[in-house]
Every structure is written in structure tokens, then in C-alpha cells.
Design a protein around this motif. Structure first.
Motif, PDB file in Angstrom:
ATOM      1  N   ASN A 152      45.711  44.741  42.475  1.00  8.47           N
ATOM      2  CA  ASN A 152      44.840  45.913  42.313  1.00  8.47           C
ATOM      3  C   ASN A 152      45.544  47.235  42.576  1.00  8.47           C
ATOM      4  O   ASN A 152      45.232  48.235  41.929  1.00  8.47           O
ATOM      5  CB  ASN A 152      43.585  45.798  43.176  1.00  8.47           C
ATOM      6  CG  ASN A 152      43.877  45.577  44.627  1.00  8.47           C
ATOM      7  OD1 ASN A 152      44.363  44.509  45.015  1.00  8.47           O
ATOM      8  ND2 ASN A 152      43.601  46.573  45.450  1.00  8.47           N
ATOM      9  N   THR A 155      47.176  47.883  39.227  1.00  9.31           N
ATOM     10  CA  THR A 155      46.152  48.056  38.187  1.00  9.31           C
ATOM     11  C   THR A 155      45.458  49.408  38.356  1.00  9.31           C
ATOM     12  O   THR A 155      45.326  50.180  37.399  1.00  9.31           O
ATOM     13  CB  THR A 155      45.073  46.949  38.298  1.00  9.31           C
ATOM     14  OG1 THR A 155      45.698  45.680  38.210  1.00  9.31           O
ATOM     15  CG2 THR A 155      44.048  47.075  37.195  1.00  9.31           C
ATOM     16  N   ASP A 156      45.028  49.691  39.573  1.00  8.71           N
ATOM     17  CA  ASP A 156      44.232  50.890  39.797  1.00  8.71           C
ATOM     18  C   ASP A 156      45.076  52.166  39.744  1.00  8.71           C
ATOM     19  O   ASP A 156      44.586  53.221  39.348  1.00  8.71           O
ATOM     20  CB  ASP A 156      43.449  50.771  41.106  1.00  8.71           C
ATOM     21  CG  ASP A 156      42.368  49.693  41.018  1.00  8.71           C
ATOM     22  OD1 ASP A 156      41.874  49.457  39.891  1.00  8.71           O
ATOM     23  OD2 ASP A 156      42.023  49.083  42.043  1.00  8.71           O
ATOM     24  N   THR A 186      41.121  44.552  40.451  1.00  8.90           N
ATOM     25  CA  THR A 186      40.774  45.973  40.504  1.00  8.90           C
ATOM     26  C   THR A 186      39.680  46.234  41.531  1.00  8.90           C
ATOM     27  O   THR A 186      38.895  45.340  41.845  1.00  8.90           O
ATOM     28  CB  THR A 186      40.290  46.465  39.123  1.00  8.90           C
ATOM     29  OG1 THR A 186      39.991  47.864  39.188  1.00  8.90           O
ATOM     30  CG2 THR A 186      39.034  45.724  38.666  1.00  8.90           C
ATOM     31  N   LEU A 192      37.648  49.995  34.507  1.00 10.95           N
ATOM     32  CA  LEU A 192      38.780  49.271  33.915  1.00 10.95           C
ATOM     33  C   LEU A 192      38.427  48.555  32.617  1.00 10.95           C
ATOM     34  O   LEU A 192      39.188  48.614  31.650  1.00 10.95           O
ATOM     35  CB  LEU A 192      39.329  48.245  34.922  1.00 10.95           C
ATOM     36  CG  LEU A 192      40.485  47.381  34.388  1.00 10.95           C
ATOM     37  CD1 LEU A 192      41.745  48.215  34.177  1.00 10.95           C
ATOM     38  CD2 LEU A 192      40.777  46.216  35.322  1.00 10.95           C
TER      39      LEU A 192
END
Lengths: 287, 370
Positions: A152, A155-156, A186, A192
Motif C-alpha cells: 500500500n 500503491t498509494d 491500498t 484506486l
């Protein structure tokens, strides 16, 4: 995919409620034998998918399962990468580029990229990303890894930056080279999933906190429910107990009522707790 | 829309950029960094307008606000340039390496009516904010004693090639780590009257401190001990811990939980009882629109842009409050040069290991005094 996935936070002293409890867990699991005992107990209770980071110590765990395949014929790893703290600490002492150099195989690609001698910025990035993935995956050689997750924090970060192409680069490499499904962890699921859709990544796995408290569900419970009902992705719920803030029965009952959830990832340190969670899921999961 | 630019794209800058782009009501209109490679990548993949200096950016763009996350020694000149251009500024911590610079910038911002903030994000962590609430409610009576700690696994061997390993540039454990608990103590208890027993010790680093010990003196015999070490491999990631003892109880807090003991001689605030009370981040944290690494990073930027929009110069972590912590750090550095206040008769050796240059360390090693 199995309905219940076993997580690894408890093995590395990650606890969102208490640093003291985290330290106790670090002590308990400092020997890999202790980790293997719990994984074996999980296996015997029918929880046979291990969603793990690429922490150095997972390499030892992976080695054990590689050497004892006959003992765990259908044990599956779902690795999540990168293990971010090793990168973050390296960035503090050696800077962004210095840190990348530490973790990339010495192919000269990065130097060429920084000197501007390689052809295109775009090509560099694809090359760097795929080399980093390959470096992290080396520890799972010869093991079943049907899903590869992006952690995450990455991803974030990419989501916030608007670096949307990176998701497709990751997905293409994971599908192309590892014949695995791309997964994205996430804390911002409602933001997303439309981005993944725009990138043309069909039915990706998305793992996020999904709990009755709405703990670390950015955008709020209602936005999560709407996303679950209206977008094409395969949801995996984590932090269903909100780090222990919700009683187990109530937590599992609630999460099993949410639409379109494909699996739950949970952590436990004892056979008793593994069995208890497995029984609750059997009781409440009706689809 | 609040138009924001991000200056400096290191570890903190890139994280602020991601959070700022995800915040509703904020438009990131430009980025600045000295690394042309990084700028090239971001420009290509995110479409952001990229510049190599603040001056070049200001030639093309008039932002409402800037987030400055460059190496610490560059804070003062860059923040000045932005304030003079009428731009509100969020600056990473530590604010300035010289208190005089910090005070001048706080005054400049005040003259221009500009909103300012410094990135002491712990004030936006639910547990640490709850400590503030409890103190204001008088929950533990008069605070008589405190312990301010931070530990983490940053420098674990002799190495380091960035500005963070150079003390003249604001590197070292005091600026990077200790600044956080010191800033919290400033928030809770205000300015101390003095500082003593400060030791800035190198464990592995050639030029900078890896450990900090100090005592902050408050009126009436009250003290706060400071214990910080960023060469501690036993903790997984940075932990900041505050313990306060008062006439009616005791508070312990880290970012995950707050443990409060209240004696029966006081009246507990709402939600608390006499004896032990434990509350967790799951209960004390306000949700945010976007999450990256911790709610507090989003909450602090939200606070900043909301104030920019409302032109509200007062708030949490203004330049004026960050100067308090800069000044405390400056006094601690001066104090660290004095060594022990009292010596044992007949004792030999150098009791206070000081930061030394690499050549000094080698000389010491050759002389057998390390």
C-alpha cells in the motif's frame, strides 16, 4: 483463490494498536522456527495461502517450504512488495538514487538513466520497475505465487502522484513474466479502482481495510460500498478486526455481509485463533 | 482551488506531493527539484510543470502556497524568497538551523499576513493530541517530571552520503529525530528555562550525532529528560514516546496508544475514570480523505490549505511555534560543548564523547582512547 488468506504482520512486530504488543510478537517470532510452527498449524487448519511481505526473513520461510514441498503440497505464497522500510531507511542515509542503486542488480541501467545516456525516460522506468520486481521475487523461485501484490505505501504513493502508468507496468510484468495476477494493496480503495480501470487492468485484485469501524478506510464506509458494488475488481478485505478494536464474531459477521468480497486476510499467532477465525468464516460466509 | 507548489522532492517532498495532489480543493501547479532526472520522470508520467529552481518557478507561476521539503540548510533562503513573493509556506522540520533566521521569517510572514506551518506532524497524531487535551483539562494536575524519547533504526553502520549525514546541513539525530519529541514537549509545557547535561554522541556516524541525551529545566524543580537514539535496531521503525508524571496521575503516549493513570484525588475528564485508562489510535484518529503513511500527514496539509483558503494566520505549528523548537535545539548544541557540570575527583578520560571529525576519530583510535 482461498477465502481465508494468512497474513504476516504478527511475525514482524506490526501491530496497529500497541507498540508493546508489537515488541512481544517480535520477541516471540524472532526465530524462524516459531513462524514455521504457526504456518504449519494454519496449514493443518486448512488455511493454506500465505500473503507475505518480501522481508529478508521471509526468504528463510520460503526456503523451508521449497525444501519440504511434500509436506505442504498445496501451500501458496502471495508476496507483497516492496518491504518498504528497508528502502525508506536507505533513502534517509543515501538519498533516492543511492537507495535505488543498493537494491538494483548492477546492470548499469540506473547510471545510464541518470547520465541521460539511455534512450528514453519511459524505457528507463519500465526497466527499473521490472528489475526491482525481479529482485524481490528471487526468494520465491520454484514456489507457487499466483498473485503478486504491490504494497500500500507504494500503491498509494503512485496513486497520489498520479503516476498511473506504473500500475499497468506492474500488472503487465506480473502477468507476463510470473504468470500471476496483479494485486494492489491500498488504504484508498474508492480512489484506486477507477484508476486501475482507466489503465485497462482487467479484474485486478485489490486489498484494503474493510471493517465495521471504518478504520483506515479513506473516503468512508459508504464510498467503499459503492466501489464494491459498481467496479470490476476482486476485493480482499484486510484489518477486518480493526487491529482488535472489533470483537471477532461481530467483525467477521459484518464483513461477510459486504458485497463482492472474494477473500479475507487475517493474522493470528496461535492455532486456537486461526481455527476460531476459520469457523466464523464458515458460519457467516454464505456465497 | 488552492494552487500549491512543492519544492524539494526527497523522501518527505514526494510524499507531500502525493498527498497534496489527492486532497480535494487543492491543485498542484508546479514542482521544483535540483534532480533533472527525477523531474523528467515526474513531468512525463504525471504531467506536472517542473522547474529546477524556485526563481524559475516564480517567473512562470503565482501559487497561493508552497510546500518546502528541501535539505534543512536551504529552508531559510527558499522560504524567504517565497514569502517575499506573497506565497504562504508549509516548511518541513526542522524549520531553520539558526533561530535568528527563523524569527526573521516568522516576522516577515506576520507583516505580510501570510499563513505558515512547519511539518511537526506529531501534533496531528490522535494520541499526542489527546495528551494535550488531557493536560489542558488538568487531568494529571501539575506536571512535575517528563521523559521525551525517540528511537529508530536509521544509522546502523558507518556510512552516509547525503546531507542528512552532515551536521552543518541540519543532519543528525538531534535535528532529524529529537526535534519531534522536543516539539511535543514545547507544545505541552512551553519553553524550558534552561538546558543541562546535553550529550550529542556519535555511535556510527563520522560527523553527526546518533544519540541525544539532555535535561530540560522548568520552574519549580520540574524537569524533562530527553533520550533519543536513531541507531537502535531493536525497534522496527521510528517510535516517539512521551511520559509525563503529575500530582494527580501519569500519562504515557506513543503514536498507537495512550495509557493514563488517574489518581482518585482528581476529577477525571469525560470518558476517563480513576485508575488506568487505555485508548488506541483506532478510537482517537479522525478519518482523512487520503491515506499515505499515516493520517497525520494528510491532516497537517489539510489544516494548512484550509487556513490558506480562509487566510487564517493562527493555527497549529506556525513558524512562531517552530522557532521555539529551533531555539531549544540551538541551546542544546551549545550546552553539549560544555561537558559534565561536576567531575569526580581523580577520574580520568573524556567523559562526554563529542561529535568528532573522521580524522579526529582515527587519531583517537590510534591513541587508544576510544
Amino acid at each position: 483463490m482461498d477465502r481465508l488468506l494468512f497474513g504476516d504482520n504478527q511475525f514482524f512486530g506490526i501491530n496497529h494498536m500497541s507498540e508493546e504488543k508489537a515488541r512481544q510478537q517480535q520477541m516471540r517470532f524472532q526465530r524462524t522456527d516459531a513462524v514455521l510452527d504457526v504456518l504449519t498449524a494454519a496449514y493443518e487448519e486448512g488455511v493454506r495461502t500465505f500473503m507475505c511481505t518480501t522481508h529478508d526473513r521471509i526468504a528463510e520461510v520460503a526456503g523451508h517450504f521449497r525444501d519440504h514441498r511434500e509436506q505442504y503440497p498445496d501451500f501458496t505464497f502471495l508476496p507483497g512488495m516492496p518491504y518498504a522500510h528497508k528502502y525508506a531507511n536507505a533513502v534517509t542515509t543515501d538519498g533516492m538514487i543511492g537507495a535505488l542503486k543498493q537494491f538494483l542488480p548492477d546492470t548499469g541501467l540506473l547510471d545510464a538513466a541518470i547520465r541521460g545516456t539511455s534512450s528514453l525516460v519511459g524505457k528507463d522506468i519500465e526497466g527499473i520497475v521490472t528489475l526491482l520486481i525481479d529482485a524481490e521475487m528471487a526468494m520465491f523461485t520454484g514456489l507457487s505465487t499466483p498473485v503478486i501484490w504491490l504494497q500500500n505505501v507504494v500503491t498509494d504513493l503512485l496513486l497520489g502522484l498520479g503516476f498511473d502508468d506504473a500500475f499497468r507496468i506492474f500488472a503487465d510484468h506480473v502477468r507476463g513474466t510470473y504468470n500471476a495476477e496483479p494485486g494492489f494493496i491500498t488504504m484508498n480503495l474508492p480512489l484506486l479502482v477507477p484508476v486501475l480501470e482507466r489503465q485497462g487492468i482487467g479484474s485486478p485484485l485489490v486489498c484494503a481495510n474493510i471493517n465495521k469501524l471504518g478504520f483506515r478506510m479513506s473516503g468512508g464506509l459508504e464510498a467503499y460500498r459503492r466501489a464494491l458494488e459498481s467496479h470490476d475488481f476482486r476485493a480482499v478485505a484486510m484489518s477486518v478486526y480493526a487491529s482488535g478494536a472489533i470483537p471477532a464474531d461481530e467483525a467477521i459477521h459484518w464483513v461477510c455481509e459486504q458485497p463482492n468480497i472474494e477473500a479475507i486476510v487475517f493474522g493470528a499467532s496461535s492455532r486456537r485463533n486461526i481455527r476460531h477465525t476459520a469457523q466464523l468464516v464458515d458460519t457467516y460466509w454464505r456465497h | 482551488m488552492v494552487k500549491v507548489v512543492v519544492v524539494g522532492l526527497g523522501k518527505m517532498g514526494i510524499s507531500h506531493l502525493a498527498v497534496a495532489r489527492a486532497l480535494p480543493g487543492v491543485e498542484v501547479v508546479g514542482i521544483v527539484d535540483a534532480s533533472t532526472y527525477l523531474l523528467g520522470v515526474l513531468k512525463k508520467y504525471t504531467g506536472l510543470r517542473a522547474f529546477t529552481t524556485v526563481s524559475k518557478l516564480l517567473d512562470h507561476i503565482t501559487p497561493d502556497a508552497a510546500i518546502v521539503a528541501t535539505p534543512s540548510r536551504l529552508h531559510a533562503p527558499m522560504v524567504r524568497q517565497l514569502l517575499e513573493a506573497g506565497v504562504a509556506v508549509f516548511c518541513e522540520k526542522p524549520f531553520c538551523l539558526s533561530t535568528a533566521d527563523g524569527q526573521a521569517l516568522a516576522a516577515l510572514a506576520q507583516d505580510r499576513g501570510l499563513v505558515t506551518q512547519v511539518g511537526y506532524h506529531n501534533r496531528f497524531v490522535g494520541t499526542f493530541a489527546e495528551v494535550k487535551n488531557l493536560l489542558e483539562a488538568g487531568a494529571i494536575g501539575t506536571v512535575t517530571r517528563g521523559l521525551a524519547e525517540a528511537y529508530g533504526p536509521v544509522v546502523l553502520q558507518e556510512q552516509g552520503t547525503t546531507w542528512r549525514s552532515k551536521s552543518a546541513e541540519g543532519g543528525g539525530c538531534l535535528y532529524d529525530y529529537a526535534a519531534h519529541p522536543l516539539n511535543l514537549i514545547n507544545w505541552y509545557l512551553g519553553d524550558p528555562v534552561g538546558v543541562g547535561g546535553t550529550v550529542l554522541n556519535s555511535v556510527f556516524s563520522a560527523e553527526i550525532d546518533d544519540e541525544v541525551a539532555s535535561t530540560l529545566y522548568y520552574p519549580g524543580g520540574r524537569t524533562v529528560s530527553v533520550s533519543v537514539n536513531w541507531s537502535d535496531e531493536s525497534v522496527r521503525k521510528m517510535t516517539t514516546r512521551i511520559t509525563l508524571w503529575g500530582t494527580r496521575g501519569r500519562i504515557f503516549a506513543d503514536r498507537q496508544e495512550i495509557q493514563v493513570y488517574l489518581r482518585s484525588n482528581g476529577s477525571p475528564p469525560p470518558g476517563y475514570t480513576s485508575g488506568w485508562n487505555v485508548r488506541h489510535t483506532t478510537d482517537l484518529t479522525q478519518p482523512v480523505d487520503f491515506y499515505l503513511r499515516g493520517e497525520e500527514y494528510t491532516a497537517q496539509l489539510r489544516h494548512f490549505v484550509d487556513r490558506v483558503r480562509a487566510q487564517q494566520t493562527e493555527g497549529i505549528n506556525t513558524f512562531a511555534t517552530a522557532v521555539q523548537t529551533d531555539r531549544l535545539i540551538e541551546v542544546m548544541i551549545a550546552d553539549s560543548r560544555t561537558g559534565p557540570a561536576a567531575r569526580l575527583a581523580g577520574a580520568n578520560g573524556t567523559p562526554a564523547p563529542m561529535k568528532r571529525s573522521r580524522s579526529g576519530r582515527i587519531r583517537a583510535r590510534l591513541a587508544g582512547t576510544t
